[in-house]
Motif scaffolding. Structure first.
Motif, short mmCIF file in Angstrom:
data_model
loop_
_atom_site.label_atom_id
_atom_site.label_comp_id
_atom_site.label_asym_id
_atom_site.label_seq_id
_atom_site.Cartn_x
_atom_site.Cartn_y
_atom_site.Cartn_z
N PHE A 1 4.46 6.11 13.71
CA PHE A 1 4.17 6.88 12.51
C PHE A 1 3.74 5.96 11.37
CE2 PHE A 1 8.65 5.72 12.05
CZ PHE A 1 8.70 5.29 10.73
N THR A 2 3.06 6.54 10.40
CA THR A 2 2.84 5.91 9.09
C THR A 2 3.24 6.96 8.07
OG1 THR A 2 0.53 6.66 9.05
CG2 THR A 2 0.95 4.43 9.86
N GLU B 1 0.81 -1.22 0.00
CA GLU B 1 0.00 0.00 0.00
C GLU B 1 0.84 1.27 0.00
OE1 GLU B 1 -2.49 -3.36 1.18
OE2 GLU B 1 -0.54 -2.66 1.88
N GLN B 2 2.15 1.15 -0.23
CA GLN B 2 3.08 2.27 -0.39
C GLN B 2 3.41 2.97 0.93
OE1 GLN B 2 1.31 4.88 -3.31
NE2 GLN B 2 0.81 3.19 -4.69
N VAL B 3 3.01 2.38 2.05
CA VAL B 3 3.18 3.01 3.36
C VAL B 3 4.31 2.34 4.15
CG1 VAL B 3 2.06 3.46 5.60
CG2 VAL B 3 0.76 3.73 3.47
N LEU B 4 5.09 3.15 4.84
CA LEU B 4 6.07 2.65 5.80
C LEU B 4 5.49 2.82 7.20
CD1 LEU B 4 8.99 1.64 6.48
CD2 LEU B 4 9.61 4.06 6.72
N PHE B 5 5.42 1.73 7.96
CA PHE B 5 4.88 1.76 9.31
C PHE B 5 6.02 1.76 10.32
CE2 PHE B 5 1.63 -0.23 6.72
CZ PHE B 5 0.46 0.37 7.16
N GLY B 6 5.84 2.53 11.41
CA GLY B 6 6.81 2.53 12.50
C GLY B 6 6.12 2.32 13.84
#
Length: 383
Positions: free
Chosen positions: A36-37, A9-14
């Protein structure tokens, strides 16, 4: 520490995780908290790498994004490759190495974020790369059915081995005395002193991720819910356990005081942390889990500690210079695109506002996203 996972989904999750004090028994739990996202890429994420300060992500949009984890800000984007970024590896705090579908391996200065060297590594895609613990050697595999050894001291190809199949993973052991090459559901174990296969491990399904838990124990995950631990010497399966409800896409192992931890990420959206036992024949116990709600593709763990501050590629390596004009056969150095002529302005480094050299530059993220949207609009008009 911070769990980091990229997604389709093109998102980096933290997610921030604060380890609890060690307690007796197996009921200890850690708690991950959403930090964060970040939606920076314009296509799915394909690779992530971490050092003591930065996190970098690669994508099918052909760019590499940089995040400063100390300041919690985006640092810009590296634009050099033509094709999906397939692999990213830091060595210490000073160097980043990237590989992509354009067949190039690029060495980056992780201080100024300049491309120091561009190597035409494979005739097809670069599918994976791994750096020897000493920093003197690197291995890469590609769709040209070769395993290549790189001399990082001299910056050249040292050895080419035809492996008759397309390998998609290569990984050094912690000591650097052995390495594994993954071909579909098969793992060939090599020893450095002989550079030949000492044994073969067969998994039930295609392998998507491997990580060494020790110099002899390898964790293997694939297109299934199960993770298996194999002994690389005896080649036997020590144990297996159900980790997820869908295929496992990434694994990462590390040690903190009193804990040896394995992290797994899956297409089912979950990131899970497992406490490993001293006896690897015993399945690990779950420390914590978090559901991202996305289809995860890659995984990293930022430990917020300076364990590699003094590590850098060998000082005798030719990387501090700009790439030389030497366009030859596959495996040798090629001129870096946009290398400035004598007397021209130096390419912009981190924080500079001048226009960077084309082909190897740090681009502000907002500008890159605007450019991508304009290009999409042009393509639509042309159709």
């Amino acid at each position: 520490m911070e769990l980091l996972a990229g997604s389709y989904e093109q998102v980096l999750f933290g997610f921030t995780v604060h380890p609890e004090p060690a307690t007796r028994g197996d009921h200890q739990k850690w708690t991950p908290v959403a930090d964060f996202t970040h939606h920076a890429h314009t296509a799915s994420l394909s690779a992530v790498a971490v050092n003591s300060r930065f996190v970098v992500t690669g994508s099918k949009d052909e760019t590499i994004h940089i995040y400063d984890m100390k300041k919690k800000i985006e640092h810009g984007a590296l634009v050099h490759h033509n094709g999906t970024i397939t692999c990213l590896r830091f060595y210490g705090t000073r160097h980043l190495i990237s590989g992509a579908e354009d067949g190039l391996i690029c060495v980056w200065d992780a201080k100024k974020w300049e491309c120091l060297k561009s190597i035409k590594a494979h005739k097809g895609h670069v599918t994976f790369l791994s750096i020897h613990p000493s920093g003197k050697l690197a291995l890469s595999v590609g769709t040209d059915k070769t395993l290549r050894t790189w001399n990082l001291v001299e910056g050249r190809s040292a050895f080419i081995k035809n492996i008759k199949q397309n390998a998609h993973i290569v990984e050094w052991s912690p000591s650097g005395e052995k390495y594994v090459v993954v071909l579909l559901n098969r793992i060939d174990v090599y020893h450095l002193d002989t550079a030949s296969v000492s044994g073969t491990i067969t998994n039930e399904k295609r392998i998507s991720s491997v990580t060494f838990l020790s110099d002899s124990v390898l964790a293997v995950a694939g297109d299934e819910e199960v993770v298996r631990f194999f002994d690389c010497d005896s080649l036997v399966c020590l144990c297996e356990f159900k980790a997820h409800e869908n295929r496992v896409k990434g694994m990462f192992s590390f040690e903190v005081p009193e804990h040896h931890v394995l992290v797994t990420a899956s297409n089912d959206g979950f990131i899970k942390m497992w406490k490993l036992k001293l006896d690897k024949k015993v399945p690990p116990s779950l420390l914590c889990e978090v559901n991202t709600g996305a289809r995860l593709t890659c995984l990293g763990v930022w430990l917020d500690r300076v364990t590699d501050a003094k590590k850098s590629l060998p000082s005798t390596a030719p990387f501090p210079e700009r790439a030389r004009t030497n366009k030859t056969e596959c495996g040798n150095m090629v001129q870096e695109e946009g290398t400035p002529e004598p007397g021209s302005k130096k390419p912009a480094s981190t924080g500079d506002r001048e226009k960077p050299a084309k082909g190897a530059r740090l681009v502000p993220a907002k500008r890159r996203r605007t450019t991508a949207l304009l290009e999409k609009k042009k393509k639509r008009k042309m159709q």
